[in-house]
Structure formats: structure tokens, C-alpha cells
Design a protein around this motif. Structure first.
Motif, PDB file in Angstrom:
ATOM      1  N   ASN A  32       0.831  -1.193   0.000  1.00  0.00           N
ATOM      2  CA  ASN A  32       0.000   0.000   0.000  1.00  0.00           C
ATOM      3  C   ASN A  32       0.871   1.251   0.000  1.00  0.00           C
ATOM      4  N   CYS A  33       0.234   2.365  -0.131  1.00  0.00           N
ATOM      5  CA  CYS A  33       0.880   3.663  -0.018  1.00  0.00           C
ATOM      6  C   CYS A  33       0.363   4.294   1.261  1.00  0.00           C
ATOM      7  N   ILE A  34       1.260   4.617   2.167  1.00  0.00           N
ATOM      8  CA  ILE A  34       0.869   5.232   3.436  1.00  0.00           C
ATOM      9  C   ILE A  34       1.602   6.561   3.575  1.00  0.00           C
ATOM     10  N   GLY A  35       0.850   7.577   3.886  1.00  0.00           N
ATOM     11  CA  GLY A  35       1.425   8.908   3.957  1.00  0.00           C
ATOM     12  C   GLY A  35       1.137   9.608   5.269  1.00  0.00           C
ATOM     13  N   TRP A  36       1.909  10.663   5.516  1.00  0.00           N
ATOM     14  CA  TRP A  36       1.688  11.535   6.671  1.00  0.00           C
ATOM     15  C   TRP A  36       1.288  12.921   6.158  1.00  0.00           C
ATOM     16  N   PHE A  37       0.254  13.443   6.799  1.00  0.00           N
ATOM     17  CA  PHE A  37      -0.237  14.775   6.497  1.00  0.00           C
ATOM     18  C   PHE A  37      -0.243  15.583   7.790  1.00  0.00           C
ATOM     19  N   ARG A  38      -0.308  16.895   7.646  1.00  0.00           N
ATOM     20  CA  ARG A  38      -0.457  17.719   8.842  1.00  0.00           C
ATOM     21  C   ARG A  38      -1.440  18.854   8.571  1.00  0.00           C
ATOM     22  N   HIS A  39      -2.090  19.273   9.644  1.00  0.00           N
ATOM     23  CA  HIS A  39      -3.084  20.326   9.535  1.00  0.00           C
ATOM     24  C   HIS A  39      -2.910  21.272  10.705  1.00  0.00           C
ATOM     25  N   ALA A  40      -2.476  22.474  10.386  1.00  0.00           N
ATOM     26  CA  ALA A  40      -2.293  23.496  11.413  1.00  0.00           C
ATOM     27  C   ALA A  40      -3.491  24.436  11.414  1.00  0.00           C
ATOM     28  N   TYR A  63       9.435  21.131   1.439  1.00  0.00           N
ATOM     29  CA  TYR A  63       9.709  21.921   2.633  1.00  0.00           C
ATOM     30  C   TYR A  63      10.083  21.086   3.851  1.00  0.00           C
ATOM     31  N   VAL A  64      10.075  19.752   3.744  1.00  0.00           N
ATOM     32  CA  VAL A  64      10.484  18.927   4.878  1.00  0.00           C
ATOM     33  C   VAL A  64      11.700  18.078   4.577  1.00  0.00           C
ATOM     34  N   LYS A  65      12.169  18.129   3.339  1.00  0.00           N
ATOM     35  CA  LYS A  65      13.327  17.319   2.972  1.00  0.00           C
ATOM     36  C   LYS A  65      14.523  17.672   3.842  1.00  0.00           C
ATOM     37  N   GLY A  66      15.158  16.630   4.341  1.00  0.00           N
ATOM     38  CA  GLY A  66      16.324  16.817   5.187  1.00  0.00           C
ATOM     39  C   GLY A  66      16.003  16.821   6.668  1.00  0.00           C
ATOM     40  N   ARG A  67      14.761  17.079   7.032  1.00  0.00           N
ATOM     41  CA  ARG A  67      14.383  17.078   8.446  1.00  0.00           C
ATOM     42  C   ARG A  67      13.424  15.943   8.799  1.00  0.00           C
ATOM     43  N   PHE A  68      12.650  15.485   7.819  1.00  0.00           N
ATOM     44  CA  PHE A  68      11.673  14.436   8.056  1.00  0.00           C
ATOM     45  C   PHE A  68      12.149  13.159   7.359  1.00  0.00           C
ATOM     46  N   THR A  69      11.981  12.042   8.038  1.00  0.00           N
ATOM     47  CA  THR A  69      12.304  10.755   7.444  1.00  0.00           C
ATOM     48  C   THR A  69      11.154   9.791   7.684  1.00  0.00           C
ATOM     49  N   ILE A  70      10.633   9.238   6.607  1.00  0.00           N
ATOM     50  CA  ILE A  70       9.565   8.251   6.718  1.00  0.00           C
ATOM     51  C   ILE A  70      10.182   6.874   6.542  1.00  0.00           C
ATOM     52  N   SER A  71       9.715   5.921   7.334  1.00  0.00           N
ATOM     53  CA  SER A  71      10.248   4.566   7.266  1.00  0.00           C
ATOM     54  C   SER A  71       9.142   3.587   7.628  1.00  0.00           C
ATOM     55  N   LYS A  72       9.412   2.308   7.439  1.00  0.00           N
ATOM     56  CA  LYS A  72       8.400   1.296   7.739  1.00  0.00           C
ATOM     57  C   LYS A  72       8.990   0.157   8.527  1.00  0.00           C
ATOM     58  N   ASP A  73       8.155  -0.470   9.306  1.00  0.00           N
ATOM     59  CA  ASP A  73       8.512  -1.662  10.065  1.00  0.00           C
ATOM     60  C   ASP A  73       7.533  -2.743   9.636  1.00  0.00           C
ATOM     61  N   ASN A  74       7.966  -3.606   8.750  1.00  0.00           N
ATOM     62  CA  ASN A  74       7.067  -4.615   8.198  1.00  0.00           C
ATOM     63  C   ASN A  74       6.527  -5.545   9.281  1.00  0.00           C
ATOM     64  N   ALA A  75       7.368  -5.903  10.228  1.00  0.00           N
ATOM     65  CA  ALA A  75       6.964  -6.860  11.263  1.00  0.00           C
ATOM     66  C   ALA A  75       5.840  -6.319  12.136  1.00  0.00           C
ATOM     67  N   LYS A  76       5.788  -4.975  12.251  1.00  0.00           N
ATOM     68  CA  LYS A  76       4.776  -4.372  13.123  1.00  0.00           C
ATOM     69  C   LYS A  76       3.686  -3.652  12.339  1.00  0.00           C
ATOM     70  N   ALA A  77       3.721  -3.762  11.015  1.00  0.00           N
ATOM     71  CA  ALA A  77       2.742  -3.065  10.173  1.00  0.00           C
ATOM     72  C   ALA A  77       2.641  -1.591  10.590  1.00  0.00           C
ATOM     73  N   VAL A  79       4.287   2.472  10.130  1.00  0.00           N
ATOM     74  CA  VAL A  79       5.058   3.487   9.400  1.00  0.00           C
ATOM     75  C   VAL A  79       5.449   4.577  10.393  1.00  0.00           C
ATOM     76  N   HIS A  80       6.714   4.950  10.365  1.00  0.00           N
ATOM     77  CA  HIS A  80       7.213   5.988  11.271  1.00  0.00           C
ATOM     78  C   HIS A  80       7.507   7.271  10.507  1.00  0.00           C
ATOM     79  N   LEU A  81       7.387   8.365  11.219  1.00  0.00           N
ATOM     80  CA  LEU A  81       7.828   9.655  10.685  1.00  0.00           C
ATOM     81  C   LEU A  81       8.758  10.267  11.730  1.00  0.00           C
ATOM     82  N   GLN A  82      10.032  10.283  11.419  1.00  0.00           N
ATOM     83  CA  GLN A  82      11.030  10.884  12.296  1.00  0.00           C
ATOM     84  C   GLN A  82      11.180  12.352  11.918  1.00  0.00           C
ATOM     85  N   ILE A  83      11.041  13.216  12.900  1.00  0.00           N
ATOM     86  CA  ILE A  83      11.149  14.653  12.634  1.00  0.00           C
ATOM     87  C   ILE A  83      12.298  15.213  13.459  1.00  0.00           C
TER      88      ILE A  83
END
Length: 127
Positions: A32-40, A63-77, A79-83
Motif C-alpha cells: 500500500n501507499c501510506i502517507g503523513w499529512f499535517r493540519h495546522a 519543505y520537509v526534505k532533510g528534516r523528516f524521514t519516513i520509514s516502515k517496520d514490516n513486522a509491526k505493520a 510506518v514511522h515519521l522521524q522529525i
């Protein structure tokens, strides 16, 4: 019932880091495709990153390149977003969302629109 559950938000000082997590079912997670969004407040919702859980391809808003990293953990289903290096302007409710039906396979598209949404996790950054 489809569930995407976010966690990891909180209140931090500028310059700090957070790791947000989005956990869902294996059915939703795989291929699948899983994304992170934000709403201020007072702003439109914006996408920050997405990941193809099958091939691992990632996409980021400029505007988030270099500060945000998205990754996945298949074993735990999950998706992480490191900021990193959080800024007050990163303050927002952060949501994860997944593809639904054919949009599961459109992660590469600039016009990708998710079909399922989580409830969100609040990130507040103080200066």
C-alpha cells in the motif's frame, strides 16, 4: 473496520525531535501507499511524506526534505515519521493515511489521494 492509529506526538522545544508512528492492520499495510499529512490551525492540510510499503520508495514535500524521514517496520505493520530540528511552524495535528482500492498502487503519483485516515496525533513546538 479500517484503523490507522497514530502515536508519538507531544510538546517539544524548537530544535528537538519526535518520532511519530502509524500502526495498522497487515491487510492495509502490505502493498500500500501510506502517507503523513499535517493540519495546522488556519492553514490547509498538507502532505509531508509518503512511502510505498511494498517497494520502500519514499516521497517528501520539498519543505520537509532533510528534516523528516519516513520509514516502515514490516513486522509491526507500522510506518514511522522521524522529525528532526523541530520548528514552531511544524506545530500541527499529524495524520497518517493509506491508499484504498486502486490508490494503493498510485504512490508515485503527484495526485495520490488516500482513502483511509487515522485520528491524528498533536505535535506542538515551542520557541
Amino acid at each position: 473496520q479500517v484503523q490507522l492509529v497514530e502515536s508519538g506526538g507531544g510538546s517539544v522545544q524548537a530544535g528537538g525531535s519526535l518520532r511519530l508512528s502509524c500502526t495498522t492492520s497487515v491487510y492495509i499495510f502490505e502493498g500500500n501507499c501510506i502517507g503523513w499529512f499535517r493540519h495546522a490551525p488556519g492553514k490547509e492540510r498538507e502532505e509531508v511524506a509518503r512511502i510505498n510499503t511494498g517497494g520502500g520508495d519514499t516521497y517528501y514535500a520539498d519543505y520537509v526534505k532533510g528534516r523528516f524521514t519516513i520509514s516502515k517496520d514490516n513486522a509491526k505493520a507500522t510506518v514511522h515519521l522521524q522529525i528532526h530540528t523541530l520548528r514552531p511552524e511544524d506545530t500541527a495535528m499529524y495524520y497518517c493515511a493509506s491508499g484504498k482500492g486502486v490508490t494503493r498502487h498510485h504512490c508515485y503519483s503527484n495526485s495520490w489521494r488516500p482513502g483511509y485516515w487515522g485520528q491524528g496525533t498533536q505535535v506542538t513546538v515551542s520557541s
